[in-house]
Write an enzyme that holds these catalytic residues in place. Structure first.
Site, PDB file in Angstrom:
ATOM      1  N   ARG A 170       0.848  -1.208   0.000  1.00 33.52           N
ATOM      2  CA  ARG A 170       0.000   0.000   0.000  1.00 33.52           C
ATOM      3  C   ARG A 170       0.878   1.251   0.000  1.00 33.52           C
ATOM      4  NH1 ARG A 170      -3.322  -3.936   2.332  1.00 33.52           N
ATOM      5  NH2 ARG A 170      -5.056  -4.261   0.910  1.00 33.52           N
ATOM      6  N   ASP A 199       0.115  -6.661  -3.345  1.00 35.65           N
ATOM      7  CA  ASP A 199      -1.314  -6.389  -3.178  1.00 35.65           C
ATOM      8  C   ASP A 199      -1.763  -5.572  -4.386  1.00 35.65           C
ATOM      9  OD1 ASP A 199      -3.942  -5.879  -1.942  1.00 35.65           O
ATOM     10  OD2 ASP A 199      -2.950  -6.565  -0.124  1.00 35.65           O
ATOM     11  N   HIS A 274      -6.537  -9.793  -4.233  1.00 31.45           N
ATOM     12  CA  HIS A 274      -5.539  -8.751  -3.950  1.00 31.45           C
ATOM     13  C   HIS A 274      -4.437  -8.723  -5.021  1.00 31.45           C
ATOM     14  CE1 HIS A 274      -6.895  -7.383   0.047  1.00 31.45           C
ATOM     15  NE2 HIS A 274      -7.385  -8.599   0.161  1.00 31.45           N
ATOM     16  N   ASP A 338      -6.814 -14.348   1.291  1.00 30.24           N
ATOM     17  CA  ASP A 338      -7.885 -13.586   1.946  1.00 30.24           C
ATOM     18  C   ASP A 338      -8.733 -12.821   0.935  1.00 30.24           C
ATOM     19  OD1 ASP A 338      -5.546 -12.059   1.436  1.00 30.24           O
ATOM     20  OD2 ASP A 338      -6.338 -10.436   2.667  1.00 30.24           O
ATOM     21  N   GLU A 339      -9.952 -12.545   1.346  1.00 28.54           N
ATOM     22  CA  GLU A 339     -10.853 -11.625   0.649  1.00 28.54           C
ATOM     23  C   GLU A 339     -10.855 -11.827  -0.867  1.00 28.54           C
ATOM     24  OE1 GLU A 339     -10.921  -7.800   3.533  1.00 28.54           O
ATOM     25  OE2 GLU A 339      -9.039  -8.057   2.448  1.00 28.54           O
ATOM     26  N   TRP A 405      -7.294 -14.127  11.275  1.00 30.74           N
ATOM     27  CA  TRP A 405      -7.440 -12.677  11.426  1.00 30.74           C
ATOM     28  C   TRP A 405      -8.864 -12.244  11.703  1.00 30.74           C
ATOM     29  CZ3 TRP A 405      -9.860  -9.032   7.979  1.00 30.74           C
ATOM     30  CH2 TRP A 405     -10.368  -9.573   6.788  1.00 30.74           C
ATOM     31  N   TYR A 432      -4.580  -5.558  15.082  1.00 26.84           N
ATOM     32  CA  TYR A 432      -4.437  -4.775  13.848  1.00 26.84           C
ATOM     33  C   TYR A 432      -4.068  -3.345  14.250  1.00 26.84           C
ATOM     34  CZ  TYR A 432      -5.828  -7.990  10.111  1.00 26.84           C
ATOM     35  OH  TYR A 432      -5.854  -8.999   9.183  1.00 26.84           O
ATOM     36  N   TRP A 482      -1.164  -2.681   8.666  1.00 27.29           N
ATOM     37  CA  TRP A 482      -1.544  -2.544   7.259  1.00 27.29           C
ATOM     38  C   TRP A 482      -1.207  -1.132   6.804  1.00 27.29           C
ATOM     39  CZ3 TRP A 482      -2.191  -6.860   4.765  1.00 27.29           C
ATOM     40  CH2 TRP A 482      -2.535  -7.993   5.492  1.00 27.29           C
ATOM     41  N   GLU A 484      -2.354   1.154   4.383  1.00 25.03           N
ATOM     42  CA  GLU A 484      -3.157   2.154   3.647  1.00 25.03           C
ATOM     43  C   GLU A 484      -2.884   3.575   4.135  1.00 25.03           C
ATOM     44  OE1 GLU A 484      -4.306  -0.675   4.877  1.00 25.03           O
ATOM     45  OE2 GLU A 484      -5.751  -1.604   3.520  1.00 25.03           O
TER      46      GLU A 484
HETATM   47  C1  ACM Z   1      -6.689  -9.179   5.881  1.00 27.49           C
HETATM   48  O1  ACM Z   1      -6.787  -8.289   6.744  1.00 27.49           O
HETATM   49  N1  ACM Z   1      -7.339  -9.055   4.735  1.00 27.49           N
HETATM   50  C2  ACM Z   1      -5.874 -10.350   6.082  1.00 27.49           C
END
Ligand code: ACM
Ligand code: ZN
Length: 625
Positions: A170, A199, A274, A338-339, A405, A432, A482, A484
């Site tokens: 990010r 990502d 991602h 993930d996601e 997570w 987090y 993270w 961002e």
């Molecule tokens: C995550 O926070 N998407 C692992």
């Protein structure tokens, strides 16, 4: 009576001596056992240091560098101890099963300091403990002789995984920033660096077989100044000046630097979701050959999943895994999982064909098919795969390690070990650390949640509902930063510290020895070390949190004020004036009128303000329709 009185006084004075000495020793993470004894060792520039030859050759230089950093002078370092050394520091290898892989003993007597461990990891940890026994202000005092208390420490970690995730997709950060953080976190016995390298917003690792990954995938259009989630997509023909990547030479340097500091670097290549940057670099990996792809400029990243149908996808990833496996000596490769947005898969003929041919019931099972094939590529190279907890969906991925997570609607922290997976806790609600750590308006931009220092500290990685056998599958815990909202090293450090130190103790110290009251004293002492090491740490723990429950009928609110750190007097005002050391002391919830400002702050006994004065307007904000 006389005899009784004198024994009592003797015991009392002994306990005072011992108590006072213990208080000046603030080791993070708190050791398993520490006994302070009478007497001191005098550490001076003339103190020789002896290091067993069996330990890493670079340890000598590392010790020298840190003695200089912490004390301002250097000591003579020799290798081995053929003749008995007096007034010396000795680091020697032992064979003591009770110390395990990372444990150590450290004994300080008036004539020697002796660290013993079975392994390099153990002796590295012994040295970190010794560094924290040296007073935090030793460098400032410029003393030529430092008195260290005699003591015996026997210590080993609770968990093998005590980690930190940094996300440099990010926001790319320079190599020097990473080296500085590795150096600092290793002083607190953090031993895993989970490096989120890819990502939607940038691919950061050079893969020689696929040069476009860094030529195109590492760069994005400039949308700085626009909110992360509102940024317009990039156009194909506009400049892409934002980004960067780590060359294979950079990575080798970082890996080696970490190794000397007992840190294993676990690379993460986030797949199959991602993957916008990956698709921008190699569009043939997409289900949708009709779309053009650019590296995401901010949070919005539709169509970011690669095709799970075409065989060419698996061949491509195999090439990436091959180089990643060689570049990183870690036992582990993290492949994300993930996601994963499956919209493209549902309309892709190749993905549907793959589903049918493999008798898969749905697209969740296509994801587990995909991850299982990547798992095979990883295990073929002698490594173990780690994935986020979504890799348990569909048919799961037996043999993989789960990084748990998600929380609330999901409970992977329990489900994963119950399903027999080894599990690493990376709790979205407790670990987090990209979330705020105090009242939001005093914090840099971040997601809405608040995870203060105490919350990180009080996290228990083993859910109480697990059986002993299931609990044994919990490998440990990590905090995740993270990226961002961490555009630069300064903000990154502000978010990292001191919460990394709290998690270091969660990972190392048994719950029965954890003690918030002792930790908050230790953390203040360690703020001095962070200052010495030029770390831009956060003081948000000094900012109390004010919350209220409004009652719209009576137009009043019940207001609660919670300090994070409990060492100071919490004072408040309800009339909009700044609280002073003489303002009311907060004891329990108060009633306040609407449209008033509640202000609160912490003060020392001497009346000095700690942290900021926090203001909270008591009002009902109508939700926008
Ligand atoms: C995550 O926070 N998407 C692992
Ligand atoms: Zn497809």
């Amino acid at each position: 009576m006389k005899l009784f009185t004198s024994i009592f006084l003797l015991l009392f004075s002994l306990s005072l001596v011992s108590y006072a000495k213990q208080e000046t020793i603030n080791i993070i993470p708190r050791p398993a056992s520490l006994i302070v004894q009478k007497g001191h060792f005098n550490l001076t520039a003339q103190t020789p240091i002896s290091i067993s030859e069996s330990f890493d050759a670079k340890f000598k230089g590392y010790v020298q560098e840190k003695i200089k950093n912490d004390l301002g002078f250097t000591c003579m370092i020799g290798q081995g101890n053929t003749s008995p050394l007096v007034n010396a520091i000795i680091f020697e290898q032992t064979n003591d099963p009770s110390l395990g892989d990372e444990g150590y003993s450290l004994v300080i007597t008036p004539s020697s300091i002796t660290g013993k461990a079975n392994t390099y990891a153990g002796i590295f940890n012994a040295f970190q403990t010794l560094r924290q026994i040296i007073p935090a202000n030793a460098l400032k005092l410029k003393e030529q002789q430092i008195k260290l208390p005699c003591l015996t420490i026997l210590d080993k970690p609770r968990f093998e995984w005590r980690g930190l995730l940094l996300d440099h997709s990010r926001h790319f950060q320079p190599k020097e920033f990473i080296l500085k953080q590795l150096d600092e976190i290793s002083a607190y016995k953090v031993n895993k660096f989970h490096w989120h390298l890819t990502d939607d917003q940038g691919w950061r690792v050079e893969i020689k077989k696929y040069p476009n990954l860094i030529a195109k995938g590492a760069w994005r259009a400039d949308r700085r100044g626009i909110h992360w989630w509102s940024r317009e997509f990039a156009k194909p023909d506009e400049p892409k000046p934002i980004g960067g990547f780590y060359s294979q030479d950079d990575i080798k340097e970082i890996v080696e630097y970490a190794r000397v500091r007992n840190i294993e670097i676990i690379p993460e290549i986030d797949l199959p979701g991602h993957s916008k940057a990956l698709k921008a670099a190699y569009p043939y990996l997409s289900c949708r050959q009709d779309l053009l792809f650019e590296v995401s400029t901010g949070g919005r990243s539709p169509n970011n999943t690669i095709c799970a149908g075409r065989e060419s996808t698996y061949e491509f990833i195999d090439g990436v895994i091959e180089e990643i496996a060689q570049l990183f000596p870690s036992k582990y490769i993290h492949v994300g999982g993930d996601e994963c947005n499956k919209n493209d898969w549902t309309v892709c003929s190749e993905c549907n064909k793959r589903l049918k041919e493999n008798h898969l019931g749905n697209f969740e099972e296509l994801q587990s098919y995909f991850i299982t094939r990547i798992n095979h590529q990883v295990t073929q190279r002698g490594k173990t795969m780690i994935g986020w907890d979504e890799i348990m969906s569909g048919k799961g991925t037996p043999g993989a390690i789960i990084m748990a997570w998600r929380r609330n609607r999901y409970s992977p922290e329990v489900d994963a070990p119950r399903a027999g997976y080894k599990t690493i806790q990376a709790s979205y609600t407790e670990s987090y650390i990209n979330n705020h750590q105090g009242p939001a308006y005093l914090e840099p931009e971040a997601p809405r949640g608040i995870i203060p220092l105490k919350k990180v500290y009080q996290y228990e990685p083993i859910p109480s509902v697990l059986t002993e056998k299931e609990a044994s599958l919990i490998m440990g815990t990590q905090v995740c930063l993270w990226g961002e909202f961490t555009p630069n090293p300064e903000i990154s450090e502000l978010m990292l510290y001191p919460r990394v130190l709290a998690n270091a103790e969660v990972g190392w110290t048994k719950p029965e020895l954890k003690d918030w009251k002792k930790f908050e004293v230790a953390i203040e002492d360690n703020f001095k070390r962070l200052e010495r090491d030029k770390i831009n740490y956060s003081k948000s723990t000094y900012n109390p949190l004010i919350t209220f429950v409004p009652d719209t009928i009576s137009k009043t609110a019940i207001v609660e004020i919670k300090p994070d750190i409990d060492l100071y007097n919490l004072r408040y005002s309800v009339d909009g004036t700044d609280p002073t050391p003489h303002s009311k002391k907060y004891k329990k919830a108060i009633l306040a009128n609407f449209n008033t400002d509640i202000k609160a702050a912490l003060f020392t006994k001497k009346g000095e303000l700690q942290g900021s004065i926090v203001t909270q307007r008591i009002e009902v904000i109508k939700k926008k329709k």
